[in-house]
Design an enzyme around this catalytic site. Structure first.
Site, PDB file in Angstrom:
ATOM      1  N   SER A 127      -2.179  -7.216 -14.560  1.00 46.01           N
ATOM      2  CA  SER A 127      -0.868  -7.201 -15.191  1.00 46.01           C
ATOM      3  C   SER A 127       0.257  -7.143 -14.147  1.00 46.01           C
ATOM      4  O   SER A 127       0.332  -7.972 -13.263  1.00 46.01           O
ATOM      5  CB  SER A 127      -0.793  -6.045 -16.194  1.00 46.01           C
ATOM      6  OG  SER A 127       0.360  -6.124 -16.980  1.00 46.01           O
ATOM      7  N   HIS A 128       1.135  -6.140 -14.234  1.00 44.74           N
ATOM      8  CA  HIS A 128       2.245  -6.005 -13.280  1.00 44.74           C
ATOM      9  C   HIS A 128       1.763  -5.662 -11.868  1.00 44.74           C
ATOM     10  O   HIS A 128       2.504  -5.844 -10.903  1.00 44.74           O
ATOM     11  CB  HIS A 128       3.227  -4.932 -13.750  1.00 44.74           C
ATOM     12  CG  HIS A 128       4.072  -5.378 -14.894  1.00 44.74           C
ATOM     13  ND1 HIS A 128       3.740  -5.115 -16.201  1.00 44.74           N
ATOM     14  CD2 HIS A 128       5.218  -6.087 -14.939  1.00 44.74           C
ATOM     15  CE1 HIS A 128       4.656  -5.628 -17.001  1.00 44.74           C
ATOM     16  NE2 HIS A 128       5.564  -6.235 -16.258  1.00 44.74           N
ATOM     17  N   GLY A 129       0.531  -5.156 -11.729  1.00 47.61           N
ATOM     18  CA  GLY A 129      -0.016  -4.831 -10.418  1.00 47.61           C
ATOM     19  C   GLY A 129      -0.062  -6.031  -9.489  1.00 47.61           C
ATOM     20  O   GLY A 129       0.011  -5.893  -8.266  1.00 47.61           O
TER      21      GLY A 129
END
Length: 184
Positions: free
Chosen positions: A114-116
C-alpha cells in the site's frame, strides 16, 4: 507456514505513529508462523501507535531498535507496512531512507504494501522495477523509473534484488503468502 524462514531476522520499519494496524500485524504474525524473528525498527524509541483506517488504535508496539542503529548484515529482509502517516514520515526521514538503500544494496528482499511503497520512491531504488501499490502512488512510481502494475501482488526480481509489493489491505492474504515465499 511452519518454520519456512528458519529463524531469520526480519526488519519491520515503521514511523512512531500511523502504521496500518492490520498490515503490521498480518505480516508480523506470518513471519513468526514461518519460524522467523520479526524486529520492530522505528525512528523513535517511544512505542509505536498504529491506526485502523486512520483512527489511532489502543494497542501500542514496543520498538526493538532505532533505524540509525541497525546493521543490515544482521537481517535477512525488510518489510514496509503501509499506513499513509507512517509512510509519509519515513519518506522524510534520512535514516529510514538510508536503511532502505542499504537493504537494496545488499541484495536483500524487500516487501512493501500500500502506502509503504512510497518509501521506496523517496529512497530512489525503484528504477527498472515493476510494482503495485496504493493506486494514488501510480504517477510517483512511474516518475521514479518503475512500471506500476494493477495487480494485487507483484514479485519483481529485476535489478539484483527481490521486491514484493501489495496493492492494499484487502490484498493482505496474498501479500503475506508472497512475502514469506520470497523470504525463504
Amino acid at each position: 507456514m511452519t518454520n519456512e524462514i528458519n529463524g531469520k531476522k526480519i526488519v519491520f520499519l515503521v514511523a512512531p505513529s500511523g502504521v496500518e494496524h492490520s498490515e503490521l500485524i498480518a505480516t508480523w504474525e506470518a513471519v513468526r508462523a514461518a519460524g522467523g524473528t520479526p524486529e520492530l525498527v522505528s525512528t523513535d524509541v517511544d512505542p509505536v501507535v498504529a491506526v485502523m483506517a486512520g483512527v489511532p488504535a489502543t494497542e501500542t508496539f514496543a520498538v526493538d531498535l532505532l533505524a540509525g542503529d541497525l546493521v543490515v548484515n544482521d537481517y535477512a529482509a525488510l518489510v514496509l507496512p503501509g499506513g499513509e502517516e507512517s509512510a509519509d514520515a519515513l519518506r522524510a526521514n534520512a535514516e529510514a531512507l538510508r536503511l532502505v538503500v542499504d537493504f537494496v544494496a545488499a541484495g536483500k528482499p524487500v516487501a512493501a504494501i500500500s502506502h509503504g511503497v512510497g518509501i521506496l520512491v523517496d529512497a530512489g531504488v525503484l528504477a527498472g522495477k515493476v510494482v503495485t501499490s496504493w493506486p494514488g502512488l501510480t504517477q510517483e512510481i512511474i516518475d521514479a523509473g518503475a512500471r506500476w502494475a494493477d495487480q494485487d501482488v507483484q514479485f519483481c526480481p529485476e535489478q539484483g534484488w527481490m521486491l514484493i509489493t501489495g496493492k492494499t489491505t484487502v490484498d493482505l492474504p496474498e501479500f503475506v503468502q508472497a512475502m514469506v515465499t520470497a523470504f525463504i
